[in-house]
Design an enzyme around this catalytic site. Structure first.
Site, PDB file in Angstrom:
ATOM      1  N   ALA A  21      35.347  53.004  23.195  1.00  0.00           N
ATOM      2  CA  ALA A  21      35.974  54.131  22.502  1.00  0.00           C
ATOM      3  C   ALA A  21      35.779  55.325  23.420  1.00  0.00           C
ATOM      4  O   ALA A  21      34.671  55.553  23.901  1.00  0.00           O
ATOM      5  CB  ALA A  21      35.275  54.367  21.168  1.00  0.00           C
ATOM      6  N   ASN A  53      39.549  60.303  20.291  1.00  0.00           N
ATOM      7  CA  ASN A  53      39.486  61.759  20.053  1.00  0.00           C
ATOM      8  C   ASN A  53      39.904  62.479  21.331  1.00  0.00           C
ATOM      9  O   ASN A  53      39.946  61.874  22.394  1.00  0.00           O
ATOM     10  CB  ASN A  53      38.057  62.176  19.668  1.00  0.00           C
ATOM     11  N   SER A  92      32.314  50.908  20.698  1.00  0.00           N
ATOM     12  CA  SER A  92      31.943  51.482  19.401  1.00  0.00           C
ATOM     13  C   SER A  92      33.052  51.270  18.378  1.00  0.00           C
ATOM     14  O   SER A  92      34.211  51.620  18.635  1.00  0.00           O
ATOM     15  CB  SER A  92      31.695  52.987  19.546  1.00  0.00           C
ATOM     16  N   MET A 140      30.726  56.856  27.323  1.00  0.00           N
ATOM     17  CA  MET A 140      29.291  56.752  27.653  1.00  0.00           C
ATOM     18  C   MET A 140      28.888  55.330  28.012  1.00  0.00           C
ATOM     19  O   MET A 140      27.733  54.952  27.832  1.00  0.00           O
ATOM     20  CB  MET A 140      28.459  57.253  26.472  1.00  0.00           C
ATOM     21  N   SER A 141      29.851  54.549  28.472  1.00  0.00           N
ATOM     22  CA  SER A 141      29.509  53.137  28.728  1.00  0.00           C
ATOM     23  C   SER A 141      30.344  52.599  29.884  1.00  0.00           C
ATOM     24  O   SER A 141      30.851  53.357  30.711  1.00  0.00           O
ATOM     25  CB  SER A 141      29.785  52.313  27.466  1.00  0.00           C
ATOM     26  N   TYR A 143      22.002  56.206  27.051  1.00  0.00           N
ATOM     27  CA  TYR A 143      21.431  57.240  26.172  1.00  0.00           C
ATOM     28  C   TYR A 143      20.498  56.656  25.112  1.00  0.00           C
ATOM     29  O   TYR A 143      19.739  57.385  24.481  1.00  0.00           O
ATOM     30  CB  TYR A 143      22.539  58.085  25.513  1.00  0.00           C
ATOM     31  N   GLU A 144      20.542  55.322  24.934  1.00  0.00           N
ATOM     32  CA  GLU A 144      19.596  54.699  24.005  1.00  0.00           C
ATOM     33  C   GLU A 144      18.205  54.587  24.647  1.00  0.00           C
ATOM     34  O   GLU A 144      17.251  54.165  23.995  1.00  0.00           O
ATOM     35  CB  GLU A 144      20.089  53.306  23.606  1.00  0.00           C
ATOM     36  N   HIS A 198      37.007  70.782  21.880  1.00  0.00           N
ATOM     37  CA  HIS A 198      35.935  71.689  21.473  1.00  0.00           C
ATOM     38  C   HIS A 198      36.448  73.113  21.290  1.00  0.00           C
ATOM     39  O   HIS A 198      35.873  73.879  20.544  1.00  0.00           O
ATOM     40  CB  HIS A 198      34.795  71.666  22.484  1.00  0.00           C
ATOM     41  N   HIS A 217      27.645  49.174  16.469  1.00  0.00           N
ATOM     42  CA  HIS A 217      27.340  48.092  17.415  1.00  0.00           C
ATOM     43  C   HIS A 217      26.434  47.096  16.679  1.00  0.00           C
ATOM     44  O   HIS A 217      25.225  47.335  16.519  1.00  0.00           O
ATOM     45  CB  HIS A 217      26.640  48.635  18.670  1.00  0.00           C
ATOM     46  N   HIS A 230      23.530  51.241  25.872  1.00  0.00           N
ATOM     47  CA  HIS A 230      23.914  52.473  26.565  1.00  0.00           C
ATOM     48  C   HIS A 230      22.688  53.124  27.196  1.00  0.00           C
ATOM     49  O   HIS A 230      21.571  52.996  26.678  1.00  0.00           O
ATOM     50  CB  HIS A 230      24.535  53.477  25.574  1.00  0.00           C
TER      51      HIS A 230
HETATM   52  O1  LIG Z   1      30.230  51.786  23.551  1.00  0.00           O
HETATM   53  P1  LIG Z   1      31.282  52.833  23.594  1.00  0.00           P
HETATM   54  O2  LIG Z   1      31.484  53.419  24.943  1.00  0.00           O
HETATM   55  O3  LIG Z   1      32.598  52.394  22.981  1.00  0.00           O
HETATM   56  O4  LIG Z   1      30.764  54.009  22.661  1.00  0.00           O
HETATM   57  C1  LIG Z   1      31.305  55.336  22.652  1.00  0.00           C
HETATM   58  C2  LIG Z   1      30.414  56.188  23.513  1.00  0.00           C
HETATM   59  C3  LIG Z   1      29.238  56.419  22.585  1.00  0.00           C
HETATM   60  O5  LIG Z   1      28.410  55.296  22.532  1.00  0.00           O
HETATM   61  C4  LIG Z   1      29.889  56.597  21.273  1.00  0.00           C
HETATM   62  C5  LIG Z   1      30.171  58.039  21.005  1.00  0.00           C
HETATM   63  O6  LIG Z   1      30.755  58.194  19.745  1.00  0.00           O
HETATM   64  O7  LIG Z   1      31.137  55.875  21.373  1.00  0.00           O
HETATM   65  N1  LIG Z   2      31.404  61.093  26.373  1.00  0.00           N
HETATM   66  C1  LIG Z   2      32.246  60.820  25.384  1.00  0.00           C
HETATM   67  N2  LIG Z   2      32.230  59.603  24.832  1.00  0.00           N
HETATM   68  C2  LIG Z   2      33.099  59.352  23.852  1.00  0.00           C
HETATM   69  N3  LIG Z   2      33.308  58.228  23.154  1.00  0.00           N
HETATM   70  C3  LIG Z   2      34.302  58.474  22.281  1.00  0.00           C
HETATM   71  N4  LIG Z   2      34.727  59.734  22.395  1.00  0.00           N
HETATM   72  C4  LIG Z   2      33.995  60.295  23.378  1.00  0.00           C
HETATM   73  C5  LIG Z   2      33.988  61.594  23.965  1.00  0.00           C
HETATM   74  O1  LIG Z   2      34.735  62.501  23.608  1.00  0.00           O
HETATM   75  N5  LIG Z   2      33.096  61.796  24.962  1.00  0.00           N
END
Ligand SMILES: O=P(O)(O)O[C@@H]1C[C@H](O)[C@@H](CO)O1
Ligand SMILES: Nc1nc2[nH]cnc2c(=O)[nH]1
Length: 320
Positions: free
Chosen positions: A123, A247, A40, A223-224, A95-96, A252, A71, A93
């Site tokens: 990311a 981040n 991302s 998430m990837s 989640y898509e 939280h 993306h 992903h």
């Molecule tokens: O494709 P990545 O893993 O870099 O994307 C991260 C995970 C989610 O798709 C998104 C969350 O902000 O960024």
């Molecule tokens: N699950 C998850 N994916 C991320 N991608 C970028 N930051 C985060 C995060 O804090 N949690």
């Protein structure tokens, strides 16, 4: 009655990957030996690519479409530091709504095109104190939570043309490539090795989930990557995984304190949107996706240093 031969190609089968690879091979000036998947907000990693050929995912047979902001949905093929490389500006992903096999299709296609190495970037949120936004985690190992629950691209009939029924995942992230990445990373990236936890998303983690992932030994969460890594190892690719920390996943607790302020922001964005419904629809979207926007901004800020690392690495990746 005529047999529908078009239905014989299951959407994410070996045949589908082979068709995608054949379509690309027919158009490429040079076959890539290294595949780079941009996380991302990291699409700018392709900037250093020389003489790139560009293909929209929509034109490549069987490729899914990118639906996430950050993306682009484009495959670029050229040379990086002299090394023939394919750069995926955008990935898929779970989640898509894509299946694990769809998520893995590009990596398998790159393998069929002749690539021997993939660099998976993402990311990610930090789970550790001292691992801060802008830092680089060079993935030493992963915890594939969807995979452990049966959402792996390797579930289903095994196609031995890709690899074995029971691939070994110990050492999945190539130790030599990891050492190289750690040695070549520009100092401001504060690169270190660690464990990436892959989750399904799209919700970010609760504090309790972060505590759980930390207990499991995770350093970062995203998430990837994990499904791609499993498919890549299944078909014998070398894998380097790079997480740019965007981040603090555990922040939280701070959000709780910031809650009312954040809520005010949201209220403001809503009011604003009511007044100027059409022109400001985008602002509302932005407010809604504030957390993802922060991830994208942080990723874009770190992308230049990561691109420097990849440029230094690429010539060293060319030969196995
Ligand atoms: O494709 P990545 O893993 O870099 O994307 C991260 C995970 C989610 O798709 C998104 C969350 O902000 O960024
Ligand atoms: N699950 C998850 N994916 C991320 N991608 C970028 N930051 C985060 C995060 O804090 N949690």
């Amino acid at each position: 009655w005529e047999a529908r031969t078009d239905l014989w190609v299951l959407p994410h089968s070996y045949e589908a990957c082979a068709e995608a690879a054949a379509w690309l091979r027919a158009r490429l000036k040079q076959a890539p030996v290294v595949g780079l998947v941009c996380g991302s907000g990291l699409g700018a990693l392709a900037q250093e690519l020389q003489q790139p050929q560009s293909f929209d995912y929509g034109d490549i047979p069987h490729f899914p479409r990118s639906t996430v902001q950050g993306h682009a949905g484009r495959l670029l093929v050229g040379t990086l530091g002299g090394c023939p490389c394919a750069v995926m500006q955008g990935r898929f992903h779970l989640y898509e709504g894509y299946s694990p096999a769809q998520v893995a299709l590009p990596v398998r296609t790159l393998a069929l095109l002749g690539a021997h190495t993939v660099v998976l970037t993402n990311a990610a949120g930090s789970l550790r104190e001292g691992l801060d936004p802008g830092d680089l985690l060079v993935i030493r190992d992963h915890i594939d939570l969807p995979g452990l629950a049966g959402r792996s691209p390797l579930v289903g009939a095994n196609d031995s043309r890709f690899g074995p029924r029971f691939p070994v995942m110990a050492g999945a992230y190539d130790p030599a490539l990891r050492r190289l990445a750690l040695a070549l990373a520009p100092p401001p990236l504060r690169a270190r090795a660690g464990v990436y936890c892959g989750v399904g998303g799209p919700s970010y983690e609760t504090p309790a989930e972060c505590a759980l992932l930390r207990m499991l030994g995770g350093d970062a969460v995203g998430m990837s990557t994990v499904a791609e890594a499993a498919a890549a190892r299944h078909c014998g690719l070398r894998v380097l995984g790079l997480s740019l920390i965007t981040n603090a996943a555990a922040s939280h607790e701070e959000e709780e304190e910031e809650g009312p302020e954040h809520a005010k922001d949201m209220e403001h964005a809503k009011e604003h949107a009511k007044e100027h419904a059409k022109e400001h629809a985008k602002d509302t979207e932005h407010a809604k996706d504030k957390a993802h926007q922060e991830v994208l901004d942080a990723a874009q800020a770190g992308a230049r240093l990561l691109a420097q690392l990849l440029l230094a690495l690429a010539p060293r990746l060319q030969h196995v």
